[in-house]
Design a protein around this motif. Sequence first.
Motif, PDB file in Angstrom:
ATOM      1  N   ASN A   5       0.821  -1.210   0.000  1.00  0.00           N
ATOM      2  CA  ASN A   5       0.000   0.000   0.000  1.00  0.00           C
ATOM      3  C   ASN A   5       0.856   1.261   0.000  1.00  0.00           C
ATOM      4  O   ASN A   5       0.489   2.269  -0.598  1.00  0.00           O
ATOM      5  N   ARG A   6       2.000   1.213   0.653  1.00  0.00           N
ATOM      6  CA  ARG A   6       2.882   2.379   0.703  1.00  0.00           C
ATOM      7  C   ARG A   6       3.428   2.707  -0.681  1.00  0.00           C
ATOM      8  O   ARG A   6       3.511   3.869  -1.061  1.00  0.00           O
ATOM      9  N   GLU A   7       3.789   1.682  -1.449  1.00  0.00           N
ATOM     10  CA  GLU A   7       4.289   1.906  -2.810  1.00  0.00           C
ATOM     11  C   GLU A   7       3.209   2.499  -3.707  1.00  0.00           C
ATOM     12  O   GLU A   7       3.469   3.396  -4.506  1.00  0.00           O
ATOM     13  N   LYS A  11       3.132   6.198  -5.448  1.00  0.00           N
ATOM     14  CA  LYS A  11       2.879   6.352  -6.881  1.00  0.00           C
ATOM     15  C   LYS A  11       1.779   7.388  -7.128  1.00  0.00           C
ATOM     16  O   LYS A  11       1.889   8.235  -8.016  1.00  0.00           O
ATOM     17  N   GLY A  12       0.708   7.337  -6.336  1.00  0.00           N
ATOM     18  CA  GLY A  12      -0.377   8.310  -6.466  1.00  0.00           C
ATOM     19  C   GLY A  12       0.074   9.716  -6.156  1.00  0.00           C
ATOM     20  O   GLY A  12      -0.317  10.670  -6.835  1.00  0.00           O
ATOM     21  N   GLY A  63      -3.991  10.099 -10.115  1.00  0.00           N
ATOM     22  CA  GLY A  63      -3.373  10.165  -8.798  1.00  0.00           C
ATOM     23  C   GLY A  63      -4.370   9.955  -7.675  1.00  0.00           C
ATOM     24  O   GLY A  63      -4.100   9.203  -6.729  1.00  0.00           O
ATOM     25  N   ILE A  64      -5.519  10.596  -7.768  1.00  0.00           N
ATOM     26  CA  ILE A  64      -6.539  10.444  -6.724  1.00  0.00           C
ATOM     27  C   ILE A  64      -7.066   9.015  -6.700  1.00  0.00           C
ATOM     28  O   ILE A  64      -7.249   8.424  -5.627  1.00  0.00           O
ATOM     29  N   MET A  65      -7.288   8.434  -7.878  1.00  0.00           N
ATOM     30  CA  MET A  65      -7.770   7.050  -7.922  1.00  0.00           C
ATOM     31  C   MET A  65      -6.722   6.087  -7.356  1.00  0.00           C
ATOM     32  O   MET A  65      -7.065   5.116  -6.676  1.00  0.00           O
ATOM     33  N   THR A  66      -5.453   6.351  -7.593  1.00  0.00           N
ATOM     34  CA  THR A  66      -4.389   5.495  -7.062  1.00  0.00           C
ATOM     35  C   THR A  66      -4.309   5.612  -5.547  1.00  0.00           C
ATOM     36  O   THR A  66      -4.132   4.608  -4.844  1.00  0.00           O
ATOM     37  N   LEU A  71      -5.536   3.334  -0.126  1.00  0.00           N
ATOM     38  CA  LEU A  71      -6.141   3.481   1.202  1.00  0.00           C
ATOM     39  C   LEU A  71      -7.236   2.448   1.485  1.00  0.00           C
ATOM     40  O   LEU A  71      -7.363   1.974   2.613  1.00  0.00           O
ATOM     41  N   PHE A  72      -8.023   2.112   0.483  1.00  0.00           N
ATOM     42  CA  PHE A  72      -9.193   1.268   0.718  1.00  0.00           C
ATOM     43  C   PHE A  72      -9.087  -0.143   0.146  1.00  0.00           C
ATOM     44  O   PHE A  72     -10.023  -0.903   0.234  1.00  0.00           O
ATOM     45  N   ASP A  73      -7.972  -0.486  -0.468  1.00  0.00           N
ATOM     46  CA  ASP A  73      -7.858  -1.825  -1.061  1.00  0.00           C
ATOM     47  C   ASP A  73      -7.061  -2.748  -0.178  1.00  0.00           C
ATOM     48  O   ASP A  73      -6.205  -2.450   0.535  1.00  0.00           O
TER      49      ASP A  73
END
Length: 73
Positions: A5-7, A11-12, A63-66, A71-73
């Motif tokens: 998740n951090r990666e 990226k986002g 970026g927002i979608m990433t 955060l939620f995946d």
Amino acid sequence: MKHTNREVLTKGLKYLAAALPLALIGPSILFSAFNNQESPWYIPVLIVGIAAFAGSIFLMFKGIMTIVKALFD
């Protein structure tokens, strides 16, 4: 290969960082184009300004979608 998740979050944020200059340059280029409509460079400058806006919107969306995915995946 599974990304952490951090990666994905990093990226986002990189996408958003790339969108920021385009969001600031796009209006300046368009303003310049509209002030010089009699110039032979009007159409090319207008196209560059619109491309900067479109690139900014695309990178902000991506970026927002990433970030949401991280955060939620």
